[in-house]
Each structure stands twice: as C-alpha cells, then as structure tokens.
Design an enzyme around this catalytic site. Structure first.
Site, PDB file in Angstrom:
ATOM      1  N   ASP A  63     -57.720  81.339 124.710  1.00 38.92           N
ATOM      2  CA  ASP A  63     -58.114  82.622 124.134  1.00 38.92           C
ATOM      3  C   ASP A  63     -59.195  83.289 124.982  1.00 38.92           C
ATOM      4  O   ASP A  63     -59.724  82.691 125.924  1.00 38.92           O
ATOM      5  CB  ASP A  63     -58.591  82.446 122.679  1.00 38.92           C
ATOM      6  CG  ASP A  63     -59.526  81.241 122.490  1.00 38.92           C
ATOM      7  OD1 ASP A  63     -60.080  80.753 123.483  1.00 38.92           O
ATOM      8  OD2 ASP A  63     -59.700  80.817 121.343  1.00 38.92           O
ATOM      9  N   ASN A 132     -63.612  77.405 109.619  1.00 42.12           N
ATOM     10  CA  ASN A 132     -62.681  77.979 108.643  1.00 42.12           C
ATOM     11  C   ASN A 132     -61.246  77.541 108.917  1.00 42.12           C
ATOM     12  O   ASN A 132     -60.305  78.129 108.391  1.00 42.12           O
ATOM     13  CB  ASN A 132     -62.795  79.513 108.640  1.00 42.12           C
ATOM     14  CG  ASN A 132     -62.444  80.110 110.002  1.00 42.12           C
ATOM     15  OD1 ASN A 132     -62.110  79.382 110.950  1.00 42.12           O
ATOM     16  ND2 ASN A 132     -62.517  81.433 110.111  1.00 42.12           N
ATOM     17  N   HIS A 134     -59.750  77.632 111.882  1.00 42.48           N
ATOM     18  CA  HIS A 134     -59.045  78.337 112.947  1.00 42.48           C
ATOM     19  C   HIS A 134     -58.727  77.413 114.122  1.00 42.48           C
ATOM     20  O   HIS A 134     -59.440  76.462 114.407  1.00 42.48           O
ATOM     21  CB  HIS A 134     -59.751  79.637 113.372  1.00 42.48           C
ATOM     22  CG  HIS A 134     -60.977  79.504 114.214  1.00 42.48           C
ATOM     23  ND1 HIS A 134     -62.109  80.254 113.989  1.00 42.48           N
ATOM     24  CD2 HIS A 134     -61.260  78.747 115.302  1.00 42.48           C
ATOM     25  CE1 HIS A 134     -63.017  79.948 114.904  1.00 42.48           C
ATOM     26  NE2 HIS A 134     -62.529  79.036 115.717  1.00 42.48           N
ATOM     27  N   GLU A 139     -57.186  83.057 113.027  1.00 41.11           N
ATOM     28  CA  GLU A 139     -58.012  82.995 111.825  1.00 41.11           C
ATOM     29  C   GLU A 139     -57.134  82.752 110.595  1.00 41.11           C
ATOM     30  O   GLU A 139     -55.908  82.921 110.662  1.00 41.11           O
ATOM     31  CB  GLU A 139     -58.777  84.318 111.664  1.00 41.11           C
ATOM     32  CG  GLU A 139     -59.693  84.662 112.842  1.00 41.11           C
ATOM     33  CD  GLU A 139     -60.957  83.791 112.919  1.00 41.11           C
ATOM     34  OE1 GLU A 139     -61.025  82.738 112.259  1.00 41.11           O
ATOM     35  OE2 GLU A 139     -61.881  84.180 113.669  1.00 41.11           O
TER      36      GLU A 139
HETATM   37  N1  GLP Z   1     -62.180  80.132 120.166  1.00 42.25           N
HETATM   38  C1  GLP Z   1     -62.892  78.919 119.988  1.00 42.25           C
HETATM   39  C2  GLP Z   1     -61.976  77.828 119.549  1.00 42.25           C
HETATM   40  O1  GLP Z   1     -60.983  77.587 120.533  1.00 42.25           O
HETATM   41  C3  GLP Z   1     -62.811  76.605 119.251  1.00 42.25           C
HETATM   42  O2  GLP Z   1     -61.985  75.497 119.040  1.00 42.25           O
HETATM   43  C4  GLP Z   1     -63.627  76.837 118.012  1.00 42.25           C
HETATM   44  C5  GLP Z   1     -64.590  75.723 117.654  1.00 42.25           C
HETATM   45  O3  GLP Z   1     -65.677  75.709 118.521  1.00 42.25           O
HETATM   46  P1  GLP Z   1     -66.736  74.548 118.601  1.00 42.25           P
HETATM   47  O4  GLP Z   1     -66.033  73.409 119.234  1.00 42.25           O
HETATM   48  O5  GLP Z   1     -67.840  75.083 119.443  1.00 42.25           O
HETATM   49  O6  GLP Z   1     -67.145  74.260 117.206  1.00 42.25           O
HETATM   50  O7  GLP Z   1     -64.251  78.096 118.039  1.00 42.25           O
HETATM   51  C6  GLP Z   1     -64.153  78.970 119.124  1.00 42.25           C
HETATM   52  O8  GLP Z   1     -64.516  80.193 118.680  1.00 42.25           O
END
Ligand code: GLP
Length: 248
Positions: A63, A132, A134, A139
């Site tokens: 992404d 959440n 995702h 989302e």
């Molecule tokens: N777009 C990314 C995701 O690909 C990631 O898996 C998630 C969790 O992030 P973290 O591992 O820092 O908790 O949030 C982000 O916003």
C-alpha cells in the site's frame, strides 16, 4: 493455517525471516509482497542477517499514501527503499510501490494490480494487522474480494499512524491499497503480529467469524497461511488452530 509463537517480537521476526529465506533459497527470483508498519521491521532486520544474494528477488509493496509529495520520508516508497530494498540488497528496479502521487490514483491502482499478475503473482505476502482488523489499508467494510484501489483511511488508522508524522493532521486521508482479493491470490500469506495491543484483534481475525467488518478474518479462507506472533499477541488465541512454540 500454521501458527508459530515466539517469546518476543525479535524472536518472531527471526522465525518469519527463516521462512522467507527458505523460499528465496528455493526460488532466487521469488516475488515477495512486502508490508510496512512496525510489526514486520524485525523480519527485515533478521532476513538481512542471512547474508544471501537477494538481487534476483522481486517485491511489491502492499500500500501507499495518496497525496504525499514525492520523496516524503513517511511515504511507503521511502520506507520500503530504506527498510527493505537497501537493507536486503534488493535491486530497486525490481521493487514496486503503488504510485500515490499519480495524477489518476484509481488508474495507478488498476495498473498496479495488473502488474502483480504480469509478474506471475506473489509467492509470499508479508502482512501486519491493524487494531481494527485492517489488512494493508483494507479498512472494515472492505469487500473480501476487493482489488487494488483507492481507499479512505479510518480515523483509528490515521491516529495509529500519526506517530510517524509531526502532526496528526499531516497523515494523509487516502491511500492506494492492494485489495483483499488481490492479497488472497498470493501463494502464501505470512502474518507477523507482535504486542499485547494486538491480542484481541488477532483472536477476532483467526477465531471469529469471516466478515468484512474484520478484514483480516479473510485469512481463514486462504489455503496457506503462516502466522508468526509473539506470546503477548497470541495470548487470546483459542483452539482449534494448532499453535507451535518456537524460540528462534
Ligand atoms: N498500512 C499498514 C499496514 O500494512 C500495517 O500492517 C498496519 C499495522 O501496523 P503496525 O505493524 O505498525 O501496527 O498498519 C499500517 O497502517
């Protein structure tokens, strides 16, 4: 689904790196799907320690934010370049990130989806999970068969990612994300999860119903999912998923 539980995030990273290294040894031009966020960082650090030739590896990021100026340090293009491409010695020409600065981001998203297919699909997709539920930036409410597209970030996601920006208002409102359907086409999914704050959502995703309200629950439908978690994140998981404890 297989689940490996390690005592802490660094050990979990080493386990996930071992899985990736085995794939790359078998297939030096493997196509990796790479994730940003904090959870996979120990994986890239541990994989760099394997000191193998990764110059043939191809990679697609999950992404990207829409609307950050080119070269912005918090763009996923910059993070991928620094944390993944440089660290692992990948060939930058073989690493793709969705073009969040494109004049037509929807078109860029469609082209990105097609490029993954043209590369023969993804061999192993590394994933993190949001609080959440995702996956990438899909989302809650995202169709389980969605394709790479422009998405509006949930308030909770913008809040979580505000730690990387000088002000919460600087977090972009939109992104390009691989769709859940796109992610599900990868031949193997490698979910890396660490921290007690992820325990409830990991339990919901793996033990709860498959629903677009928890996008990560779609993982239950994939034939080859490997979850690598630290003990804190895995603390609420319940049967029937077999859990293997690993000290890397
Ligand atoms: N777009 C990314 C995701 O690909 C990631 O898996 C998630 C969790 O992030 P973290 O591992 O820092 O908790 O949030 C982000 O916003």
């Amino acid at each position: 689904m297989e689940i490996f539980v390690s005592p802490d995030a660094a050990a979990a990273g080493a386990v996930a790196a071992g899985i990736l290294a085995a794939v790359i040894r078998r297939k030096p031009d493997a196509v990796l799907g790479v994730a940003t966020g904090g959870s996979p960082l120990p994986v890239y650090r541990a994989l760099a320690g394997h000191e193998m030739d990764m110059s043939g590896v191809r990679a697609f990021a999950l992404d990207e934010y829409v609307g950050l100026p080119a070269g912005h340090p918090q763009s996923y293009a910059a993070v991928v370049a620094h944390e993944i491409t440089e660290r692992l010695g990948l060939d930058p020409a073989k690493v793709a990130v969705p073009d969040g600065a494109a004049a037509d981001p929807e078109q860029a998203a469609r082209e990105y989806d097609a490029a993954i297919g043209a590369a023969g699909g993804i061999d192993v997709q590394i994933l993190g999970i949001g609080h959440n539920g995702h996956l990438a930036f899909n989302e809650p409410g995202s169709d389980l068969d969605s394709r790479t597209r422009v998405e509006v970030l949930a308030a909770r996601t913008r809040q979580a990612n505000a730690r990387y920006f000088s002000s919460p208002d600087d977090v972009p409102e939109r992104c390009i994300t691989q769709g859940l359907g796109t992610i599900m086409e990868a031949r193997q999914l490698l979910l890396v999860v660490a921290g007690a704050d992820k325990a409830a959502v990991l339990h919901e995703a793996l033990n709860g119903p498959v629903t677009s309200q928890c996008p990560a629950s779609v993982l239950q439908l994939h034939p080859h999912v490997t979850v690598v978690a630290d003990a804190a994140a895995a603390s609420l998981l319940s049967a029937p998923i077999p859990v293997t404890s690993v000290v890397a």
